[in-house]
Design an enzyme around this catalytic site. Structure first.
Site, short mmCIF file in Angstrom:
data_model
loop_
_atom_site.label_atom_id
_atom_site.label_comp_id
_atom_site.label_asym_id
_atom_site.label_seq_id
_atom_site.Cartn_x
_atom_site.Cartn_y
_atom_site.Cartn_z
N GLU A 293 32.94 6.59 -24.01
CA GLU A 293 33.30 6.79 -22.58
C GLU A 293 32.03 7.05 -21.78
OE1 GLU A 293 34.73 8.74 -25.03
OE2 GLU A 293 36.49 7.44 -25.14
N ASP B 223 6.79 0.15 -18.82
CA ASP B 223 7.44 1.46 -18.74
C ASP B 223 7.13 2.19 -17.42
OD1 ASP B 223 8.28 1.04 -21.43
OD2 ASP B 223 6.32 1.71 -22.14
O1 FUB Z 1 6.38 0.86 -24.45
C1 FUB Z 1 6.72 1.39 -25.70
C2 FUB Z 1 8.20 1.57 -25.81
O2 FUB Z 1 8.87 0.34 -25.55
C3 FUB Z 1 8.77 2.52 -24.77
O3 FUB Z 1 8.55 3.84 -25.07
C4 FUB Z 1 10.17 2.07 -24.75
O4 FUB Z 1 10.90 2.54 -23.66
C5 FUB Z 1 10.01 0.56 -24.74
O5 FUB Z 1 9.74 0.09 -23.45
#
Ligand code: FUB
Length: 458
Positions: free
Chosen positions: A199, A32
């Site tokens: 959209e 992340d």
């Molecule tokens: O790392 C934990 C969760 O998994 C994150 O908050 C999401 O974005 C996914 O990567």
């Protein structure tokens, strides 16, 4: 013939691993990525997948930070925040995807606690120490607190700050100038739900056969040339990365396509972060490559890319090579933290009582690669600060490869303690030019020594 093929294959593997830059952190599992540019440095905040996974699920207790001035060497700042910083939360797991931003000299780290909502920490420096200014969560009154994850923060040109978040819905608030409260007189008690149209966010058929939009989680909001971008994890599990654009932060959003599709080394989740730095654009994401395919043990990677002339983002291929060219060379004649690493094998980092970070778990054959080291004007000696409660070992200084040209060897002795630091010095061959430097550790069985910093002298 077979023998020849094996040799060519091994040579190719060797070249590939020499050129590997992704994932950019090898000492811990990181996911992340949330990059932030501040004063000529990229600070990258990450989540941290523990080495030991509990109950076959995300096992995440704290947030880490890394910095780089050249986009190829990353300095480890260790754990900069953790669930323990939120005294009001009893969660011991769930330190999910954060993002940081600077405003008026303060650094705000927006942290989702899985099951306890979106919280905020503040610090006077990008690497902390971060403290909880509220003593409670930042966003409250939402429909389902388990959906309140993945905050992304953005300050518009008029000074208005916005915080977006959410899975599977997408919500935002207008942050007040203090960055730790929001305008509750607008939206629904301050909260706006983004209208999820096909959209705006594309069409996706869910596992249940129902049509929904591609938006899944992990939003990343920013503005470029008057166009607002919303980049996000898309299309359910396994996740792609897609994006939408809008003429205003409030929309209407238009779905613009995928930025990253699937590849065998991508985890079942993916998570975007995008910055411009020193004239280049970079896309941050994560893979499960380092753990050999474990989706709860992910690692951050980076690719350089160029926007198309019309502002659209091209499809980015998740590569092992990563960022090919450093944006500047590294000066080895000033103190370099040992935890400044382009690539390493076998190592961990740790922090001492004063919070200083050092390289540890050094065993025979482990190494650190530091890219684009500028030896111009020649180096004559090498200093290193080390500590050991074992027999020590040596640091071989090599150019271009772990078994490349040996330019010096520094002998490390027992200092009678793993943090009883001593600075040692040894002569090196006169070397000039720009090289990738390998610090290769040699010694007997077991842990050899800890390593705090190094520098060359002329
Ligand atoms: O790392 C934990 C969760 O998994 C994150 O908050 C999401 O974005 C996914 O990567």
């Amino acid at each position: 013939m077979l023998f020849k093929k094996i040799i060519i294959l091994s040579l190719l593997m060797c070249v590939l691993s020499l050129n590997a830059q992704n994932p950019i952190v090898q000492t811990y599992f990181t996911a992340d990525p949330a990059p932030m540019v501040h004063n000529g440095t990229v600070y990258m905040y990450t989540t941290h997948d523990e080495d030991e996974t509990i109950d076959n699920f995300f096992t995440m207790h704290n947030w880490r930070c890394y910095s780089s001035t050249d986009m190829v060497n990353w300095t480890d700042h260790g754990v900069v925040a953790s669930l323990k910083d939120f005294k009001w939360s009893d969660k011991t797991n769930g330190a999910w995807a954060p993002q940081a931003i600077e405003r008026n000299g303060k650094f705000y780290l927006y942290c989702p606690i899985h099951g306890d909502g979106v919280a905020v920490l503040v610090a006077d420096s990008p690497t902390g120490p971060f403290v909880d200014p509220l003593g409670k969560r930042l966003i409250d009154g939402t429909a389902n607190i388990w959906h309140d994850i993945d905050p992304t923060v953005f300050i518009d040109d008029d000074g208005q700050a916005y915080l977006f978040w959410g899975n599977p819905g997408l919500y935002y608030v207008k942050l007040n100038e203090d960055m730790i409260s929001y305008d509750r007189t607008v939206g629904s008690n301050g909260i706006f739900a983004v209208e999820m149209t096909t959209e705006g966010f594309g069409e996706h058929i869910g596992r249940d056969g129902n049509m929904r939009t591609k938006y899944t989680e992990g939003p990343w909001v920013y503005k470029r040339n008057d166009l607002y971008y919303l980049v996000y994890a898309a299309s359910g599990i396994p996740e792609y990365i897609a994006y939408s654009t809008a003429p205003s932060i409030k929309g209407p959003w238009t779905y613009r396509g995928y930025i990253m599709e699937r590849a065998p080394h991508l985890a079942f989740t993916n998570h975007p972060g995008i910055i411009d730095f020193k004239g280049n654009s970079y896309f941050f994401y994560h893979t499960h490559e380092l753990s050999g395919g474990e989706g709860f043990k992910r690692s951050v990677s980076v690719e350089q890319f160029e926007y198309n002339a019309d502002g659209s983002i091209p499809l980015i291929i998740p590569s092992k090579e990563g960022v090919k060219k450093s944006v500047s060379n590294l000066n080895p004649f000033a103190r370099v933290e040992a935890e400044t690493i382009a690539w390493s094998e076998g190592l961990k980092t740790a922090s001492d009582n004063e919070g200083g970070i050092f390289v540890t778990k050094i065993h025979n054959g482990d190494f650190i690669k530091v890219r684009s080291v500028d030896f111009s004007n020649g180096a004559k000696s090498f200093k290193a600060t080390i500590a050991s409660a074992a027999k020590g070992g040596k640091i071989e200084l090599r150019l271009g490869a772990p078994d490349g040209q040996l330019i010096g060897t520094c002998k490390v002795k027992d200092t009678k303690g793993w943090t009883d630091w001593r600075t040692i010095e040894s002569k090196t061959k006169a070397v000039g030019g720009v090289h990738d430097l390998y610090l290769v550790f040699k010694g007997g069985e077991g842990e050899l020594f800890n390593f705090d910093w190094w520098m060359f002298s002329r």
